[in-house]
Design a protein around this motif. Structure first.
Motif, PDB file in Angstrom:
ATOM      1  N   TYR A  86       0.791  -1.241   0.000  1.00  0.00           N
ATOM      2  CA  TYR A  86       0.000   0.000   0.000  1.00  0.00           C
ATOM      3  C   TYR A  86       0.820   1.286   0.000  1.00  0.00           C
ATOM      4  N   ASP A  87       2.023   1.253   0.557  1.00  0.00           N
ATOM      5  CA  ASP A  87       2.881   2.448   0.667  1.00  0.00           C
ATOM      6  C   ASP A  87       3.220   2.936  -0.734  1.00  0.00           C
ATOM      7  N   GLY A  88       2.449   3.933  -1.168  1.00  0.00           N
ATOM      8  CA  GLY A  88       2.608   4.492  -2.518  1.00  0.00           C
ATOM      9  C   GLY A  88       1.458   4.100  -3.422  1.00  0.00           C
ATOM     10  N   GLU A 120      11.144   6.810  -7.415  1.00  0.00           N
ATOM     11  CA  GLU A 120      12.213   6.742  -6.398  1.00  0.00           C
ATOM     12  C   GLU A 120      11.866   7.548  -5.141  1.00  0.00           C
ATOM     13  N   GLU A 121      10.624   7.442  -4.702  1.00  0.00           N
ATOM     14  CA  GLU A 121      10.237   8.164  -3.463  1.00  0.00           C
ATOM     15  C   GLU A 121      10.989   7.568  -2.276  1.00  0.00           C
ATOM     16  N   GLU A 122      11.153   6.241  -2.266  1.00  0.00           N
ATOM     17  CA  GLU A 122      11.792   5.614  -1.104  1.00  0.00           C
ATOM     18  C   GLU A 122      13.305   5.850  -1.073  1.00  0.00           C
ATOM     19  N   GLY A 123      13.873   6.207  -2.220  1.00  0.00           N
ATOM     20  CA  GLY A 123      15.329   6.374  -2.243  1.00  0.00           C
ATOM     21  C   GLY A 123      16.042   5.060  -2.008  1.00  0.00           C
ATOM     22  N   GLU A 189      -1.685   5.157   6.327  1.00  0.00           N
ATOM     23  CA  GLU A 189      -1.065   5.644   7.550  1.00  0.00           C
ATOM     24  C   GLU A 189       0.019   4.670   7.979  1.00  0.00           C
ATOM     25  N   GLN A 190       1.161   5.188   8.383  1.00  0.00           N
ATOM     26  CA  GLN A 190       2.290   4.325   8.795  1.00  0.00           C
ATOM     27  C   GLN A 190       2.397   4.447  10.327  1.00  0.00           C
ATOM     28  N   GLY A 191       1.360   3.934  10.955  1.00  0.00           N
ATOM     29  CA  GLY A 191       1.208   4.027  12.409  1.00  0.00           C
ATOM     30  C   GLY A 191      -0.217   3.667  12.757  1.00  0.00           C
ATOM     31  N   SER A 373       4.442  -0.589   8.624  1.00  0.00           N
ATOM     32  CA  SER A 373       4.737  -0.207   7.239  1.00  0.00           C
ATOM     33  C   SER A 373       6.195  -0.568   6.933  1.00  0.00           C
ATOM     34  N   HIS A 374       6.553  -0.440   5.657  1.00  0.00           N
ATOM     35  CA  HIS A 374       7.889  -0.897   5.201  1.00  0.00           C
ATOM     36  C   HIS A 374       8.078  -2.357   5.603  1.00  0.00           C
ATOM     37  N   SER A 375       6.973  -3.104   5.421  1.00  0.00           N
ATOM     38  CA  SER A 375       6.923  -4.530   5.788  1.00  0.00           C
ATOM     39  C   SER A 375       5.716  -5.150   5.085  1.00  0.00           C
TER      40      SER A 375
HETATM   41 MN    MN Z   1       7.717   4.436   2.458  1.00  0.00          MN
END
Ligand code: MN
Ligand code: HGY
Ligand code: MN
Length: 414
Positions: A86-88, A120-123, A189-191, A373-375
């Motif tokens: 979902y992130d993005g 490349e939002e995450e870099g 939401e990342q939380g 998130s990031h998981s």
């Molecule tokens: Mn992210």
């Protein structure tokens, strides 16, 4: 079409069987597949699609009579290694679903609208967060960007060229920015804020300042069996001490967050004392002055702990973003469109945070029952995804109906 159905169309693209989740580096073949998915959906809706000099994909809709800078929404399709679904992509899929709703109000729109997909939002590939929006806004100099290298040693210049861009043209693009009146990004939401408030959608208030630093520790590579413990200059041992010390420093600083999630020993053999180690620090704090103080103290820790192991160390800033408080007038307009939505800050960076330096931006968050998130554990329930897209359509339509004679940020509404 629902958001969940849209996201199911891309769930196999960049699926990472070894890590779980998805690994979708920017400006890559996987990224291109995802872009093509978005472009097909946008063109099917009659949107005018263009890819700009920095690789950002824009899908424009200029209804008759709607002139001036556009109200833009969108997000990113790249991911961290082993990232969630979902992130993005939630923001991009929600934008397409919201557009389907917005199109019904065509006659009432005073301003054009558009969807932006930022690379490349995450870099994760080149180390700099939000590389696409930093290039567009001028937050990173062209030469520095072109010289960035990925884990394979490929320069951004070469990768961009292979991805169909002209390296000589990347960089600040004021003409493109002048076409954007406001940017509203919807994001998972990342939380757990919305879980605790038992609400599906929130309006963002702020983004925590955050930066990334690469530490390189140099020691003496040697044989694991023939080198006595007293004769070693082991950079991995020094790095381990640094990582624990940085964790303790962040624990002792209220609201600070410090993370080392990536470490690369050279040569990386089981029976080899490493000759060098690189690791990356992600540091975040609401107060940019405290972040600077934490960085200074971390530099001192790195130097002293390297010396204690007979090693040398350098620490190099790769990316730095100040804390962002979103435009008050724009938030007021979002509040009037979504009167029951709470306002939440976030510790995660976003393209909306980078663009805030140049244009009015805002964000919407959608509930994530796990808060993770990031998981691969990142989650959005289908009903909340639909609530998010409906909220975005309401906000997008409200902003696009603001008469061109009125300021879009609605400063008078604050
Ligand atoms: Mn992210
Ligand atoms: O790292 C971040 O805060 C964002 O997810 N790129
Ligand atoms: Mn994101």
């Amino acid at each position: 079409m629902t958001v969940a159905t849209m996201l199911s169309e891309i769930e196999t693209i960049g699926a990472d069987r070894s890590r779980g989740g998805h690994s979708r580096p920017g400006y890559s073949r996987v990224d291109r597949e995802l872009r093509e998915w978005f472009v097909a959906h946008a063109q099917r809706r009659g949107l005018d699609v263009q890819r700009d000099r920095n690789g950002i994909v824009w899908a424009w809709w200029r209804p008759a009579g709607a002139t001036g800078p556009a109200i833009v929404t969108g997000s990113h399709l790249d991911s961290v290694p082993g990232g969630g679904a979902y992130d993005g992509p939630l923001g991009v899929a929600s934008a397409l679903v919201a557009f389907d709703e917005l199109r019904a109000e065509e006659s009432a729109l005073e301003r054009p609208v558009a969807i932006g997909v930022f690379p490349e939002e995450e870099g994760s590939r080149f180390g700099v967060a939000c590389l696409g929006s930093r290039l567009l806004s001028g937050a990173i100099a062209r030469d520095r960007a072109l010289a960035l290298r990925d884990g394979e040693g490929d320069s951004f210049a070469d990768v961009a060229r292979r991805d169909g861009l002209d390296p000589e043209l990347v960089g600040r693009d004021d003409a493109q920015l002048s076409q954007i009146g406001a940017f509203v990004e919807l994001h998972v939401e990342q939380g757990r804020g919305l879980v605790d408030l038992d609400r599906p959608v929130a309006i963002a208030s702020s983004i925590l300042g955050h930066g990334r630093w690469r530490v390189v520790v140099q020691g003496q590579g040697n044989h694991a069996g023939t080198t006595l413990m007293g004769d070693r200059r082991d950079p991995l041992v020094a790095a381990a001490a640094m990582i624990l010390a940085i964790r303790d420093l962040a624990r002792a600083t209220p609201d600070a967050r410090a993370t080392v999630g990536r470490i690369e020993p050279t040569p990386g053999g089981t029976n080899v004392i490493a000759s060098a180690v690189s690791f990356w620090i992600d540091l975040r704090h609401p107060d940019d002055l405290v972040t600077a103080e934490l960085v200074a103290r971390t530099r001192d820790l790195v130097a002293s702990l390297a010396a204690a192991e007979g090693c040398r160390a350098t620490m190099h800033e790769e990316s730095l973003s100040p804390t962002v408080d979103f435009d008050g007038g724009l938030r007021a307009r979002l509040r009037s469109a979504l009167p029951t939505a709470p306002e939440l800050g976030t510790g995660a960076g976003h393209d909306a945070g980078v663009l805030a330096a140049r244009i009015p931006t805002a964000m919407l968050f959608v509930r994530n029952p796990t808060g993770v998130s990031h998981s691969p554990d990142e989650l959005v329930e289908d009903a909340d995804a639909e609530a998010g897209a409906a909220a975005l359509a309401r906000v997008w339509g409200a902003l696009a109906r603001v008469p061109r004679s009125a300021p879009i940020t609605g400063a008078d509404l604050e």
